[in-house]
Design a protein around this motif. Structure first.
Motif, PDB file in Angstrom:
ATOM      1  N   LYS A   1      -2.780   2.935 -35.242  1.00 58.87           N
ATOM      2  CA  LYS A   1      -3.197   2.769 -33.843  1.00 58.87           C
ATOM      3  C   LYS A   1      -3.377   4.139 -33.187  1.00 58.87           C
TER       4      LYS A   1
ATOM      5  N   PHE B   1      -9.740 -10.262 -31.977  1.00 57.60           N
ATOM      6  CA  PHE B   1      -8.626  -9.356 -31.737  1.00 57.60           C
ATOM      7  C   PHE B   1      -8.537  -9.156 -30.229  1.00 57.60           C
TER       8      PHE B   1
ATOM      9  N   ASP C   1      -7.382  -6.181 -40.679  1.00 58.74           N
ATOM     10  CA  ASP C   1      -8.761  -5.688 -40.718  1.00 58.74           C
ATOM     11  C   ASP C   1      -9.573  -6.202 -41.910  1.00 58.74           C
TER      12      ASP C   1
ATOM     13  N   ARG D   1      -9.407  -2.397 -29.104  1.00 56.54           N
ATOM     14  CA  ARG D   1      -8.693  -1.204 -28.628  1.00 56.54           C
ATOM     15  C   ARG D   1      -9.672  -0.237 -27.951  1.00 56.54           C
TER      16      ARG D   1
ATOM     17  N   ASP E   1      -0.543  -3.510 -26.555  1.00 57.10           N
ATOM     18  CA  ASP E   1      -0.064  -4.665 -27.310  1.00 57.10           C
ATOM     19  C   ASP E   1      -1.302  -5.424 -27.737  1.00 57.10           C
ATOM     20  N   SER E   2      -1.360  -5.708 -29.019  1.00 62.11           N
ATOM     21  CA  SER E   2      -2.593  -6.263 -29.558  1.00 62.11           C
ATOM     22  C   SER E   2      -2.277  -7.311 -30.610  1.00 62.11           C
ATOM     23  N   GLY E   3      -3.290  -8.051 -31.006  1.00 57.69           N
ATOM     24  CA  GLY E   3      -3.075  -9.060 -32.023  1.00 57.69           C
ATOM     25  C   GLY E   3      -4.326  -9.875 -32.267  1.00 57.69           C
TER      26      GLY E   3
ATOM     27  N   SER F   1       1.516 -11.441 -33.982  1.00 57.53           N
ATOM     28  CA  SER F   1       0.716 -10.903 -35.096  1.00 57.53           C
ATOM     29  C   SER F   1       1.490  -9.946 -35.997  1.00 57.53           C
TER      30      SER F   1
ATOM     31  N   PHE G   1      -6.219  -1.343 -40.933  1.00 62.56           N
ATOM     32  CA  PHE G   1      -4.813  -1.735 -41.081  1.00 62.56           C
ATOM     33  C   PHE G   1      -4.677  -3.192 -40.673  1.00 62.56           C
ATOM     34  N   GLY G   2      -3.457  -3.697 -40.757  1.00 69.15           N
ATOM     35  CA  GLY G   2      -3.176  -5.060 -40.291  1.00 69.15           C
ATOM     36  C   GLY G   2      -4.118  -6.084 -40.915  1.00 69.15           C
TER      37      GLY G   2
ATOM     38  N   LYS H   1       6.576  -2.236 -23.128  1.00 70.59           N
ATOM     39  CA  LYS H   1       6.542  -0.980 -23.900  1.00 70.59           C
ATOM     40  C   LYS H   1       6.253   0.217 -22.991  1.00 70.59           C
TER      41      LYS H   1
HETATM   42  P1  IMP Z   1       1.899  -4.727 -31.832  1.00 73.56           P
HETATM   43  O1  IMP Z   1       2.257  -3.427 -32.446  1.00 73.56           O
HETATM   44  O2  IMP Z   1       3.071  -5.516 -31.363  1.00 73.56           O
HETATM   45  O3  IMP Z   1       0.849  -4.567 -30.777  1.00 73.56           O
HETATM   46  O4  IMP Z   1       1.301  -5.601 -33.005  1.00 73.56           O
HETATM   47  C1  IMP Z   1      -0.026  -5.603 -33.258  1.00 73.56           C
HETATM   48  C2  IMP Z   1      -0.274  -6.348 -34.576  1.00 73.56           C
HETATM   49  O5  IMP Z   1      -1.530  -7.015 -34.458  1.00 73.56           O
HETATM   50  C3  IMP Z   1      -0.431  -5.352 -35.709  1.00 73.56           C
HETATM   51  O6  IMP Z   1       0.765  -5.188 -36.403  1.00 73.56           O
HETATM   52  C4  IMP Z   1      -1.500  -6.010 -36.555  1.00 73.56           C
HETATM   53  O7  IMP Z   1      -0.917  -6.975 -37.381  1.00 73.56           O
HETATM   54  C5  IMP Z   1      -2.353  -6.729 -35.541  1.00 73.56           C
HETATM   55  N1  IMP Z   1      -3.459  -5.857 -35.075  1.00 73.56           N
HETATM   56  C6  IMP Z   1      -3.599  -5.306 -33.849  1.00 73.56           C
HETATM   57  N2  IMP Z   1      -4.708  -4.556 -33.791  1.00 73.56           N
HETATM   58  C7  IMP Z   1      -5.272  -4.605 -35.014  1.00 73.56           C
HETATM   59  C8  IMP Z   1      -6.423  -4.011 -35.566  1.00 73.56           C
HETATM   60  O8  IMP Z   1      -7.147  -3.227 -34.941  1.00 73.56           O
HETATM   61  N3  IMP Z   1      -6.670  -4.325 -36.847  1.00 73.56           N
HETATM   62  C9  IMP Z   1      -5.894  -5.162 -37.584  1.00 73.56           C
HETATM   63  N4  IMP Z   1      -4.782  -5.726 -37.123  1.00 73.56           N
HETATM   64  C10 IMP Z   1      -4.467  -5.454 -35.832  1.00 73.56           C
END
Ligand code: IMP
Length: 198
Positions: free
Chosen positions: A13, A120, A157, A183, A70-72, A86, A154-155, A53
């Motif tokens: 990130k 996302f 993707d 993002r 915060d993303s998911g 997520s 990552f995650g 956060k």
């Molecule tokens: P956070 O750190 O609590 O915001 O968790 C975000 C989770 O969402 C990450 O651990 C990923 O699993 C997923 N995620 C968020 N943004 C992305 C991205 O850009 N690509 C892939 N997975 C993402």
């Protein structure tokens, strides 16, 4: 160069945010501030968790600008799951590969065939000294595959094809992802506020 503390330990990130913001900002994450601990993400929404956060992170580094994300991922056929869970979809200690495996398992149980519509989501919060200065939220629509494609990103993707493309974020170049991702869009909406504080 202005200093910005990004309230995450997720190096992927941070790399994206630094690339999207460009050379005007020196972006440091919690790896550079190891004494900072963020409050637990107990919210039901991306916004609530990003605020937790940003507020807890900024209290720990007085006077500094703190950005939190915060993303998911939301999958319509799974009722919006994994959503705010997520990062912990396959369990509290799950890693990204565990979470992708769990997603593939859940998608395979569905009666219909993929790819499955989803998106996302990203909420960004800017704070200083425990005070929220600005909140933005954005998303990128796309489709989820049941097989991984690509090793980039990552995650989730490698399972996500953004709308208008035929390849996953795991295959597409980072520059492409950083132009259209959830993002990138949430950060674009934050840029004016950041510029006024630089
Ligand atoms: P956070 O750190 O609590 O915001 O968790 C975000 C989770 O969402 C990450 O651990 C990923 O699993 C997923 N995620 C968020 N943004 C992305 C991205 O850009 N690509 C892939 N997975 C993402």
């Amino acid at each position: 160069m202005s200093q910005l503390v990004f309230a995450t330990s997720n190096a992927h990130k941070t790399e994206e945010v630094a690339a999207i913001l460009g050379g005007d900002w020196q972006v440091e994450d919690l790896r550079a501030h190891p004494s900072v601990t963020l409050d637990e993400e107990t919210g039901d929404t991306f916004e609530a968790n990003a605020i937790i956060k940003a507020v807890s992170g900024s209290r720990a580094v007085p006077g500094l600008l703190v950005l939190a994300d915060d993303s998911g991922l939301e999958v319509d056929a799974l009722g919006g799951a994994p959503g705010v869970r997520s990062a912990r979809y396959a369990g509290d200690n799950a890693n990204a590969a565990d979470n992708r495996a769990k997603l593939k398992t859940e998608l395979a149980k569905l009666p219909q065939d993929g790819p499955f519509p989803g998106r996302f989501q990203c909420c960004m919060v800017l704070a200083r000294d425990g005070v929220v200065l600005h909140v933005t939220q954005s998303s990128v629509e796309g489709r989820l595959l049941t097989q991984e494609e690509g090793a980039g990103g990552f995650g989730y993707d490698a399972l996500f094809i953004p709308e208008g493309f035929t390849e996953t974020f795991g295959v597409l170049p980072a520059e492409t992802k950083n132009q259209l991702s959830h993002r990138a869009r949430a950060l674009a909406a934050m840029k004016e506020q950041l510029a006024s504080l630089a």
